[in-house]
Design a protein around this motif. Structure first.
Motif, PDB file in Angstrom:
ATOM      1  N   ALA A   1      37.246  32.131 -17.821  1.00  0.00           N
ATOM      2  CA  ALA A   1      37.831  30.819 -17.529  1.00  0.00           C
ATOM      3  C   ALA A   1      38.652  30.302 -18.703  1.00  0.00           C
ATOM      4  O   ALA A   1      39.761  29.780 -18.513  1.00  0.00           O
ATOM      5  N   ILE A   2      38.146  30.448 -19.914  1.00  0.00           N
ATOM      6  CA  ILE A   2      38.854  29.965 -21.104  1.00  0.00           C
ATOM      7  C   ILE A   2      40.204  30.667 -21.239  1.00  0.00           C
ATOM      8  O   ILE A   2      41.251  30.025 -21.387  1.00  0.00           O
ATOM      9  N   ILE A   3      40.190  31.977 -21.192  1.00  0.00           N
ATOM     10  CA  ILE A   3      41.428  32.742 -21.375  1.00  0.00           C
ATOM     11  C   ILE A   3      42.391  32.513 -20.216  1.00  0.00           C
ATOM     12  O   ILE A   3      43.592  32.314 -20.428  1.00  0.00           O
ATOM     13  N   THR A   4      41.881  32.498 -18.991  1.00  0.00           N
ATOM     14  CA  THR A   4      42.742  32.270 -17.824  1.00  0.00           C
ATOM     15  C   THR A   4      43.402  30.905 -17.906  1.00  0.00           C
ATOM     16  O   THR A   4      44.614  30.774 -17.708  1.00  0.00           O
ATOM     17  N   ASP A   5      42.611  29.863 -18.194  1.00  0.00           N
ATOM     18  CA  ASP A   5      43.178  28.519 -18.310  1.00  0.00           C
ATOM     19  C   ASP A   5      44.250  28.459 -19.398  1.00  0.00           C
ATOM     20  O   ASP A   5      45.331  27.907 -19.182  1.00  0.00           O
ATOM     21  N   ASP A   6      43.945  29.021 -20.557  1.00  0.00           N
ATOM     22  CA  ASP A   6      44.899  28.959 -21.670  1.00  0.00           C
ATOM     23  C   ASP A   6      46.220  29.642 -21.321  1.00  0.00           C
ATOM     24  O   ASP A   6      47.296  29.111 -21.617  1.00  0.00           O
ATOM     25  N   TYR A   7      46.163  30.808 -20.687  1.00  0.00           N
ATOM     26  CA  TYR A   7      47.395  31.514 -20.339  1.00  0.00           C
ATOM     27  C   TYR A   7      48.122  30.853 -19.169  1.00  0.00           C
ATOM     28  O   TYR A   7      49.357  30.867 -19.117  1.00  0.00           O
TER      29      TYR A   7
END
Length: 141
Positions: A120-126
């Motif tokens: 979730a963190i990486i997906t949201d950031d990208y």
């Protein structure tokens, strides 16, 4: 478009993506889902996305994952209390799992949320970077 409309549009897009991805994960894991899980996941995804918005990018990724797990566990307990206990819809029940609280949250799933929060963190950031031209993601391990 004014700033409020842009912000609402951004969170509508992010929430829908988070909700859809989670329901897909649940369909793969359990073979079924419930419409309330889309809403719970959308809210959790948006809140997890705020970790880098309100806390420094310098925070180590594992600490962000702990916060993400805590966010999901908190949202899961609140929504479970409403959905499962008050409304009696019985969407999930962790009563048979160790270290559960009222059958709505449990330690084993909080650990699972720790690892899923990385996604979730990486997906949201990208998504924020690619769709909304926000800061390019960078992480501290």
């Amino acid at each position: 478009m004014n700033k409020i409309v842009k912000t609402l549009f951004k969170y509508l897009i992010l929430g829908n993506i988070g909700g859809i991805v989670y329901v897909f994960i649940e369909l793969l894991y359990r073979g079924f889902s419930h419409w309330t899980m889309f809403i719970v996941a959308a809210i959790s995804f948006i809140l997890i996305g705020h970790i880098n918005e309100y806390i420094s990018w310098d925070m180590k990724l594992w600490k962000q994952m702990i916060i993400g797990s805590a966010i999901v566990t908190m949202i899961e307990f609140i929504s479970g209390y409403i959905i499962n206990i008050k409304l009696g819809w019985q969407v999930w029940d962790y009563s048979n799992l160790p270290l559960n609280i009222m059958g709505q949250v449990c330690l084993p799933f909080s650990i699972i949320w720790f690892f899923i929060s990385l996604i979730a963190i990486i997906t949201d950031d990208y998504l924020r970077y690619c769709l909304f031209k926000e800061e390019k993601p960078h992480y501290k391990l």
